[in-house]
Design a protein around this motif. Structure first.
Motif, PDB file in Angstrom:
ATOM      1  N   THR A   1     -64.235 -76.780 -16.324  1.00  0.00           N
ATOM      2  CA  THR A   1     -63.642 -77.369 -15.159  1.00  0.00           C
ATOM      3  C   THR A   1     -62.926 -78.595 -16.195  1.00  0.00           C
ATOM      4  OG1 THR A   1     -65.329 -76.847 -13.521  1.00  0.00           O
ATOM      5  CG2 THR A   1     -64.202 -79.209 -13.567  1.00  0.00           C
TER       6      THR A   1
ATOM      7  N   THR B   1     -58.837 -78.895 -15.204  1.00  0.00           N
ATOM      8  CA  THR B   1     -58.057 -80.357 -14.280  1.00  0.00           C
ATOM      9  C   THR B   1     -56.992 -80.855 -15.153  1.00  0.00           C
ATOM     10  OG1 THR B   1     -60.391 -80.770 -13.829  1.00  0.00           O
ATOM     11  CG2 THR B   1     -59.222 -82.473 -13.391  1.00  0.00           C
TER      12      THR B   1
ATOM     13  N   ASP C   1     -57.115 -65.514 -10.462  1.00  0.00           N
ATOM     14  CA  ASP C   1     -57.162 -65.747  -9.474  1.00  0.00           C
ATOM     15  C   ASP C   1     -56.594 -66.506  -9.407  1.00  0.00           C
ATOM     16  OD1 ASP C   1     -58.909 -67.834 -10.109  1.00  0.00           O
ATOM     17  OD2 ASP C   1     -60.333 -66.657 -11.788  1.00  0.00           O
TER      18      ASP C   1
ATOM     19  N   GLU D   1     -58.025 -69.654  -7.622  1.00  0.00           N
ATOM     20  CA  GLU D   1     -58.897 -70.899  -7.756  1.00  0.00           C
ATOM     21  C   GLU D   1     -57.459 -71.921  -7.789  1.00  0.00           C
ATOM     22  OE1 GLU D   1     -62.837 -73.563  -8.997  1.00  0.00           O
ATOM     23  OE2 GLU D   1     -61.726 -71.487  -9.752  1.00  0.00           O
ATOM     24  N   ASN D   2     -57.953 -73.296  -7.419  1.00  0.00           N
ATOM     25  CA  ASN D   2     -56.241 -74.614  -8.027  1.00  0.00           C
ATOM     26  C   ASN D   2     -55.097 -73.715  -7.521  1.00  0.00           C
ATOM     27  OD1 ASN D   2     -58.277 -76.329  -8.154  1.00  0.00           O
ATOM     28  ND2 ASN D   2     -58.995 -75.074 -10.789  1.00  0.00           N
TER      29      ASN D   2
ATOM     30  N   ASP E   1     -52.384 -74.159  -5.256  1.00  0.00           N
ATOM     31  CA  ASP E   1     -52.193 -75.257  -4.417  1.00  0.00           C
ATOM     32  C   ASP E   1     -51.630 -76.751  -5.711  1.00  0.00           C
ATOM     33  OD1 ASP E   1     -54.533 -75.995  -4.421  1.00  0.00           O
ATOM     34  OD2 ASP E   1     -54.764 -76.302  -2.266  1.00  0.00           O
ATOM     35  N   ARG E   2     -52.991 -76.403  -5.921  1.00  0.00           N
ATOM     36  CA  ARG E   2     -52.556 -78.142  -6.824  1.00  0.00           C
ATOM     37  C   ARG E   2     -52.229 -77.612  -8.258  1.00  0.00           C
ATOM     38  NH1 ARG E   2     -58.368 -78.525  -9.499  1.00  0.00           N
ATOM     39  NH2 ARG E   2     -57.095 -80.524 -10.625  1.00  0.00           N
TER      40      ARG E   2
END
Length: 257
Positions: free
Chosen positions: A190, A194, A216, A218-219, A221-222
């Protein structure tokens, strides 16, 4: 028909505004013998944007990156990077490529600092003798990805996420204008994920264009401003929010075409 129309529109817009594209791909096809891995891929990436490429294993994601970076020769189509050919872009140092972990020899006796300094090789000339600027940019890149305390560690001794951060630092030191990152989030912790998202968003804010394959959603959109679903061809392209809608994901991961 909707997908075909969208691709036709994208191609027309690419041809009209090609002088503004950081990365422009038109009609790209790649064959491995009798197997067509990519078919008529059209993609535009502007400066200061991050585009995520999603698809299942075997969808052509890594093939796309190898074609862009000149590792393999396309069967058809063109790739322009900042209006230049791949070879010209590489010589100018504006194209950075972060490969998948599986393609790296982690037993090679180099430190994290050595790996990051490799990003400056194109600016050093034939002697490969680093100047003060090269050393300063290397240390800055290491600091940005949070690996200062591990700079002298042999690269193979790092965790999976730390290795990915080291190769991202190499791209930072290179000061490339277009970055290709192949599955950088696969198997990372993580903290590393990040950190890399923050660094990539900072790079985009400075005008760097980033094309990144992800396994995948996950994340996404960030991370991304736009996303592409690949299944041997571009089956959908849109915002990260629209790409993850079930009916669109089904085009790339389900039975639909």
């Amino acid at each position: 028909m909707r997908v075909r129309a969208q691709q036709d529109s994208l191609t027309r817009n690419n041809r009209q505004d090609s002088h503004e594209a950081a990365l422009l791909i038109e009609g790209l096809s790649v064959d491995y013998g009798n197997l067509r891995a990519l078919s008529d891929v059209n993609l535009r990436l502007d400066a200061g944007t991050v585009c995520a490429v999603l698809g299942m294993n075997g969808s052509g994601k890594s093939t796309l990156f190898k074609a862009i970076s000149g590792v393999i020769r396309p069967s058809a189509g063109t790739v322009r990077i900042g209006g230049q050919s791949t070879r010209q872009a590489q010589r100018a140092g504006i194209l950075g490529y972060m490969p998948q972990a599986e393609s790296v020899d982690w037993d090679f006796p180099v430190s994290v600092r050595d790996v990051v300094l490799m990003g400056r090789y194109g600016a050093m000339g034939p002697s490969r003798r680093p100047r003060r600027e090269d050393k300063d940019l290397t240390e800055r890149a290491i600091r940005i990805v949070g690996l200062t305390d591990l700079a002298d560690r042999q690269i193979g001794e790092l965790s999976g996420g730390q290795k990915k951060r080291a190769f991202l630092a190499r791209a930072l030191a290179q000061q490339a204008k277009v970055l290709l990152l192949d599955e950088p989030f696969a198997g990372v912790d993580t903290v590393s994920a990040t950190t890399m998202i923050r660094v990539l968003r900072d790079l985009a804010s400075e005008g760097v264009a980033v094309l990144i394959t992800v396994h995948d959603i996950e994340n996404i959109d960030r991370l991304a401003d736009s996303a592409v679903l690949l299944r041997g061809r571009v089956v959908y392209q849109g915002t990260p929010t629209s790409v993850v809608e079930p009916e669109n994901l089904a085009l790339a991961f389900g039975g639909g075409q």
